[in-house]
Design a protein around this motif. Structure first.
Motif, PDB file in Angstrom:
ATOM      1  N   LEU A   1       4.934 -22.608  17.985  1.00  0.00           N
ATOM      2  CA  LEU A   1       4.389 -22.332  16.654  1.00  0.00           C
ATOM      3  C   LEU A   1       3.380 -21.184  16.658  1.00  0.00           C
ATOM      4  CD1 LEU A   1       3.768 -25.958  15.291  1.00  0.00           C
ATOM      5  CD2 LEU A   1       5.477 -24.324  14.496  1.00  0.00           C
ATOM      6  N   ALA A   2       2.788 -20.879  17.789  1.00  0.00           N
ATOM      7  CA  ALA A   2       1.725 -19.876  17.850  1.00  0.00           C
ATOM      8  C   ALA A   2       2.167 -18.508  17.327  1.00  0.00           C
ATOM      9  CB  ALA A   2       1.204 -19.756  19.283  1.00  0.00           C
ATOM     10  N   PRO A   3       3.358 -17.999  17.709  1.00  0.00           N
ATOM     11  CA  PRO A   3       3.764 -16.699  17.154  1.00  0.00           C
ATOM     12  C   PRO A   3       3.887 -16.717  15.632  1.00  0.00           C
ATOM     13  CG  PRO A   3       5.093 -17.264  19.062  1.00  0.00           C
ATOM     14  CD  PRO A   3       4.318 -18.488  18.715  1.00  0.00           C
ATOM     15  N   THR A   4       4.344 -17.849  15.097  1.00  0.00           N
ATOM     16  CA  THR A   4       4.451 -17.949  13.636  1.00  0.00           C
ATOM     17  C   THR A   4       3.077 -17.842  12.990  1.00  0.00           C
ATOM     18  OG1 THR A   4       6.396 -19.374  13.855  1.00  0.00           O
ATOM     19  CG2 THR A   4       5.259 -19.389  11.730  1.00  0.00           C
ATOM     20  N   ALA A   5       2.088 -18.528  13.590  1.00  0.00           N
ATOM     21  CA  ALA A   5       0.731 -18.464  13.047  1.00  0.00           C
ATOM     22  C   ALA A   5       0.157 -17.055  13.163  1.00  0.00           C
ATOM     23  CB  ALA A   5      -0.166 -19.465  13.771  1.00  0.00           C
ATOM     24  N   ALA A   6       0.402 -16.408  14.302  1.00  0.00           N
ATOM     25  CA  ALA A   6      -0.101 -15.048  14.484  1.00  0.00           C
ATOM     26  C   ALA A   6       0.543 -14.085  13.489  1.00  0.00           C
ATOM     27  CB  ALA A   6       0.155 -14.583  15.912  1.00  0.00           C
ATOM     28  N   ALA A   7       1.844 -14.260  13.272  1.00  0.00           N
ATOM     29  CA  ALA A   7       2.529 -13.397  12.307  1.00  0.00           C
ATOM     30  C   ALA A   7       1.993 -13.625  10.893  1.00  0.00           C
ATOM     31  CB  ALA A   7       4.038 -13.652  12.358  1.00  0.00           C
ATOM     32  N   ALA A   8       1.698 -14.890  10.571  1.00  0.00           N
ATOM     33  CA  ALA A   8       1.150 -15.197   9.239  1.00  0.00           C
ATOM     34  C   ALA A   8      -0.240 -14.592   9.085  1.00  0.00           C
ATOM     35  CB  ALA A   8       1.096 -16.707   9.036  1.00  0.00           C
ATOM     36  N   ASP A   9      -1.054 -14.633  10.153  1.00  0.00           N
ATOM     37  CA  ASP A   9      -2.369 -14.001  10.108  1.00  0.00           C
ATOM     38  C   ASP A   9      -2.243 -12.506   9.839  1.00  0.00           C
ATOM     39  OD1 ASP A   9      -3.585 -16.396  10.638  1.00  0.00           O
ATOM     40  OD2 ASP A   9      -3.805 -16.032  12.794  1.00  0.00           O
ATOM     41  N   ALA A  10      -1.315 -11.855  10.562  1.00  0.00           N
ATOM     42  CA  ALA A  10      -1.146 -10.409  10.411  1.00  0.00           C
ATOM     43  C   ALA A  10      -0.622 -10.054   9.026  1.00  0.00           C
ATOM     44  CB  ALA A  10      -0.199  -9.887  11.496  1.00  0.00           C
ATOM     45  N   ALA A  11       0.321 -10.863   8.509  1.00  0.00           N
ATOM     46  CA  ALA A  11       0.890 -10.574   7.187  1.00  0.00           C
ATOM     47  C   ALA A  11      -0.181 -10.651   6.102  1.00  0.00           C
ATOM     48  CB  ALA A  11       2.035 -11.537   6.889  1.00  0.00           C
ATOM     49  N   LEU A  12      -1.037 -11.663   6.174  1.00  0.00           N
ATOM     50  CA  LEU A  12      -2.069 -11.787   5.152  1.00  0.00           C
ATOM     51  C   LEU A  12      -3.137 -10.704   5.317  1.00  0.00           C
ATOM     52  CD1 LEU A  12      -2.965 -13.439   2.737  1.00  0.00           C
ATOM     53  CD2 LEU A  12      -4.293 -14.902   4.274  1.00  0.00           C
ATOM     54  N   ALA A  13      -3.431 -10.332   6.566  1.00  0.00           N
ATOM     55  CA  ALA A  13      -4.419  -9.279   6.795  1.00  0.00           C
ATOM     56  C   ALA A  13      -3.957  -7.940   6.247  1.00  0.00           C
ATOM     57  CB  ALA A  13      -4.705  -9.158   8.294  1.00  0.00           C
ATOM     58  N   ASN A  14      -2.648  -7.754   6.111  1.00  0.00           N
ATOM     59  CA  ASN A  14      -2.097  -6.503   5.588  1.00  0.00           C
ATOM     60  C   ASN A  14      -1.676  -6.614   4.126  1.00  0.00           C
ATOM     61  OD1 ASN A  14      -2.289  -4.910   7.995  1.00  0.00           O
ATOM     62  ND2 ASN A  14      -0.589  -6.100   8.848  1.00  0.00           N
ATOM     63  N   ASP A  15      -1.961  -7.736   3.507  1.00  0.00           N
ATOM     64  CA  ASP A  15      -1.582  -7.922   2.100  1.00  0.00           C
ATOM     65  C   ASP A  15      -2.610  -7.220   1.207  1.00  0.00           C
ATOM     66  OD1 ASP A  15       0.117  -9.757   0.087  1.00  0.00           O
ATOM     67  OD2 ASP A  15      -1.984  -9.768  -0.530  1.00  0.00           O
ATOM     68  N   ALA A  16      -2.146  -6.256   0.403  1.00  0.00           N
ATOM     69  CA  ALA A  16      -3.069  -5.460  -0.419  1.00  0.00           C
ATOM     70  C   ALA A  16      -3.825  -6.317  -1.420  1.00  0.00           C
ATOM     71  CB  ALA A  16      -2.297  -4.362  -1.153  1.00  0.00           C
ATOM     72  N   GLY A  17      -3.142  -7.280  -2.039  1.00  0.00           N
ATOM     73  CA  GLY A  17      -3.809  -8.124  -3.015  1.00  0.00           C
ATOM     74  C   GLY A  17      -4.913  -8.950  -2.393  1.00  0.00           C
ATOM     75  N   TRP A  18      -4.650  -9.519  -1.211  1.00  0.00           N
ATOM     76  CA  TRP A  18      -5.645 -10.376  -0.576  1.00  0.00           C
ATOM     77  C   TRP A  18      -6.811  -9.565  -0.019  1.00  0.00           C
ATOM     78  CZ3 TRP A  18      -7.092 -15.145  -0.755  1.00  0.00           C
ATOM     79  CH2 TRP A  18      -7.933 -15.671   0.222  1.00  0.00           C
ATOM     80  N   THR A  19      -6.513  -8.504   0.712  1.00  0.00           N
ATOM     81  CA  THR A  19      -7.600  -7.701   1.284  1.00  0.00           C
ATOM     82  C   THR A  19      -8.452  -7.054   0.190  1.00  0.00           C
ATOM     83  OG1 THR A  19      -6.094  -5.808   1.483  1.00  0.00           O
ATOM     84  CG2 THR A  19      -6.333  -7.251   3.403  1.00  0.00           C
ATOM     85  N   GLY A  20      -7.805  -6.590  -0.894  1.00  0.00           N
ATOM     86  CA  GLY A  20      -8.571  -6.031  -1.997  1.00  0.00           C
ATOM     87  C   GLY A  20      -9.465  -7.067  -2.641  1.00  0.00           C
ATOM     88  N   PHE A  21      -8.960  -8.272  -2.797  1.00  0.00           N
ATOM     89  CA  PHE A  21      -9.746  -9.368  -3.368  1.00  0.00           C
ATOM     90  C   PHE A  21     -10.967  -9.662  -2.496  1.00  0.00           C
ATOM     91  CE2 PHE A  21     -10.423 -14.029  -3.138  1.00  0.00           C
ATOM     92  CZ  PHE A  21     -10.946 -14.237  -4.402  1.00  0.00           C
ATOM     93  N   CYS A  22     -10.769  -9.772  -1.193  1.00  0.00           N
ATOM     94  CA  CYS A  22     -11.882 -10.090  -0.291  1.00  0.00           C
ATOM     95  C   CYS A  22     -12.908  -8.955  -0.251  1.00  0.00           C
ATOM     96  CB  CYS A  22     -11.346 -10.368   1.116  1.00  0.00           C
ATOM     97  SG  CYS A  22     -10.333 -11.871   1.220  1.00  0.00           S
TER      98      CYS A  22
END
Length: 710
Positions: free
Chosen positions: A116-137
């Motif tokens: 499961l670890a690669p899935t979690a790491a990929a999810a972390d990276a995807a959200l870190a690169n999400d324009a809506g989320w990073t702009g919000f933060c």
């Protein structure tokens, strides 16, 4: 204990199945809503939701495996808190660093966790690169721990079933919302939580008023945040109908001096910075604010304080913070229309949620502790600006009132758009822009022209001079620069003095019609109030409206208000003098046109008389004037051409009957009714009988009927 091992295996299978479900659908983006981020970075609606949920699910699965391992080791209870074992007690008494190290070691060695670890790491990276989320933060200054807690709270808002998962992970069946403790464990981030941005911007709130600093306090996301991130555009139901992005209107650069002042004040490094724009409604405060924002490369978010705060059960501080939050998310400057509706205490409570804000105030300007860093008062439009603005919106020739009245930009535009319909539509548009205080002001009809007014040459000259001053005052003040001589006010006030019935009201009507201005008579009975301070309040509303509307303000029997101050013998005298003092100040500062009529000029306060531009005395008509009045009152023919008069002795009427204009009109009307009742034309007996009745009103009783030649 075989049954326990079988139960754990079954439960893990169910948990993994549950966590493998696809995210639920998110609401579709509304077409009219502004974007949450810049267009070049705009995400696909719902993408941020999916990435947040993917990350939460992945880390929840890993933590659930660790909890199952603790059961296996006897360091936790499968009954979820119903029993506390010795092994669990020993684990809880172990140093937190050692507990974290044990968790990390397990996740690194367990085959399921390693898968499961690669899935979690990929999810972390995807959200870190999400324009809506990073702009919000970034917009709201969220630290990683605050962002993690926010992600958990939003996940529950978007996927309510995850609340049960969080309750399980927190070992509390009632804790359906995340805590800072759970966020730290789930995302393996031991940094302290800075909850200030969450609280200040109301992005999330502790449940049930719990202390935000406690590790076990549960938090819930604000619905507007959940809706906006889901739709990819900011939309706050709390502000529906009262918030919109605006851009500069029109091509005419109005209020250039005020714009330069605004830019200079905003250049200050002081933050937060609140700047108040003062002026009448429609003068262009919002347009000025939009031009200022555009010059800074920003949009302007216009917020209607009167509408939003006037709703039932409105929470002012929550609404103010929501407006500032929306402006921050959109990268816009907030502009609060109707800032006089905002209580100082409410504004101060949310002052830390805005770096730069603009507020629109009435012409009186801001007061109190919530006043801004600077108050910029917008001056009325110059005559040339009003005419240019008219030409921009209508090819028709501008009516005279555009030059005579200090119309606001909004009024000029409304009148120009109504011009093709006709003059009546223009007048109606202006009255809608500035509705009168109908309980204090009565619109006086203006049917008369100069030919209807019978006056001695000197009186007519003075009246025409007054009309010319009204017509030319802005040309003299603005174009010739004589406004420097009138720093207190640029209005015109004239006193019409003389006995009743000499044509004072008619003269005011003639002037108003000549200049195409409305004429409003003040209801003195409604203005004068027995309660202390109420008279000044009512007078203020009268003057403010007439200054705003550009009409002529007509005080009949002005001595009732502008009488002499008296020696103070009691409280009543003192407050009466205060009212007179207020009137003296207000009449001097008034920028409109005032006509006062009185038949007792000697009773007016001398200080008031010095503030008048003209004092015009109306004298009883002489023989020539009476002759003209009789001939205007007794019409020779009806509208259909029927002869109405029979043997009228004009010389007798003018020479022997010492009557004023009002009495002559009343006599002519009475004679007409008498003649109509007799079935014939109006003759001298009818006129003399009507005259005798009219004279009796003045206490003149004749023992013998009037007769021509007697």
């Amino acid at each position: 204990m075989r049954w326990l091992a079988l139960f754990i295996a079954w439960w893990l299978h169910q948990l993994r199945s549950l966590m493998g479900q696809a995210p639920s659908a998110v609401p579709a983006k509304t077409a009219a809503a502004p974007r949450l981020v810049k267009p070049a970075e705009a995400p696909v609606p719902g993408a941020t939701v999916a990435r947040v949920l993917d990350r939460v699910r992945a880390h929840a699965r890993l933590h659930a495996l660790w909890m199952a391992e603790l059961w296996r080791l006897g360091q936790s209870s499968p009954d979820q808190g119903l029993a506390i074992t010795a092994g669990e007690t020993g684990r809880l008494l172990t140093a937190p660093a050692d507990q974290a190290a044990a968790r990390a070691a397990f996740l690194a060695s367990d085959p399921t966790a390693k898968a499961l670890a690669p899935t979690a790491a990929a999810a972390d990276a995807a959200l870190a690169n999400d324009a809506g989320w990073t702009g919000f933060c970034e917009d709201f200054g969220l630290s990683p721990p605050a962002a993690d807690l926010m992600a958990l709270a939003l996940a529950v808002a978007w996927e309510p079933d995850l609340g049960r998962v969080l309750a399980y992970l927190q070992d509390d069946g009632q804790a359906l919302q995340p805590s800072r403790q759970l966020a730290a464990r789930l995302f393996d981030n031991p940094e302290p939580l800075d909850a200030a941005p969450l609280l200040a911007w109301r992005l999330a709130q502790p449940l049930n008023g719990a202390a935000p600093d406690l590790p076990a306090t549960c938090w819930a996301a604000d619905p507007a945040v959940a809706v906006s991130l889901a739709e990819g555009s900011w939309r706050d139901p709390l502000l529906d109908g009262g918030a919109r992005l605006v851009s500069p209107e029109g091509r005419l650069p109005l209020h250039q001096a005020s714009l330069a002042t605004l830019q200079a004040v905003a250049a200050s490094d002081e933050r937060p910075l609140v700047i108040d724009l003062c002026g009448a409604e429609g003068l262009g405060r919002q347009t000025l604010a939009a031009r200022f924002a555009a010059g800074r490369g920003q949009a302007l978010l216009a917020l209607d304080a009167a509408l939003l705060l006037g709703r039932p059960n409105a929470e002012p501080q929550r609404i103010l913070a929501a407006g500032h939050r929306m402006a921050r998310a959109l990268g816009a400057i907030p502009y609060w229309r109707g800032a006089d509706r905002i209580a100082a205490a409410d504004w101060l409570a949310v002052s830390d949620t805005v770096d730069l804000a603009l507020r629109g105030w009435p012409a009186a300007g801001p007061f109190g502790p919530a006043a801004g860093k600077a108050a910029i008062t917008l001056e009325p439009l110059h005559t040339s600006d009003r005419l240019a603005l008219w030409s921009q919106h209508s090819p028709a020739e501008p009516p005279r009132l555009v030059a005579l009245q200090r119309l606001t930009a909004g009024e000029v535009v409304a009148a120009a758009l109504a011009a093709p319909i006709g003059p009546g539509a223009v007048r109606a548009a202006l009255r809608r822009s500035a509705p009168p205080q109908d309980d204090l002001l009565n619109l006086v009809p203006t049917p008369y022209v100069w030919d209807d007014l019978v006056a001695p040459p000197e009186l007519e000259r003075q009246l025409r001079e007054f009309a010319d001053q009204i017509r030319l005052r802005w040309a003299v003040y603005e174009d010739w620069g004589f406004e420097r001589l009138t720093p207190m006010g640029r209005g015109l006030a004239a006193l019409f003095g003389g006995a009743s019935g000499l044509g004072k009201t008619m003269a005011a009507q003639v002037i108003a019609r000549e200049l195409d201005l409305d004429l409003y008579r003040v209801d003195l009975a409604g203005v004068v109030d027995k309660y202390v301070g109420e008279t000044e309040k009512r007078l203020r509303s009268v003057f403010d409206y007439c200054e705003r509307a550009g009409c002529i303000l007509f005080f009949d029997e002005a001595d009732a208000l502008f009488g002499k101050r008296t020696q103070v013998k009691d409280a009543h005298d003192r407050f009466a003098n205060i009212e007179i003092d207020y009137l003296l100040q207000r009449i001097e500062a008034f920028n409109g046109v005032t006509i006062l009529a009185t038949n007792r000029k000697s009773e007016l306060d001398s200080a008031f008389l010095r503030r008048l531009r003209l004092i015009i005395d109306f004298l009883p008509p002489g023989e020539d004037e009476r002759l003209a009045l009789w001939k205007k009152a007794l019409l020779p023919q009806s509208p259909t051409g029927e002869d109405l008069l029979d043997g009228i002795d004009w010389a007798f009427l003018a020479g022997e009957l010492s009557m004023n204009g009002a009495e002559i009109k009343a006599t002519a009307l009475g004679a007409a009714f008498l003649a109509k009742a007799d079935g014939g034309r109006i003759a001298m007996p009818h006129v003399l009988a009507a005259a005798q009745r009219e004279l009796s009103k003045q206490g003149i009783i004749l023992r013998t009927p009037l007769e021509a030649g007697s």
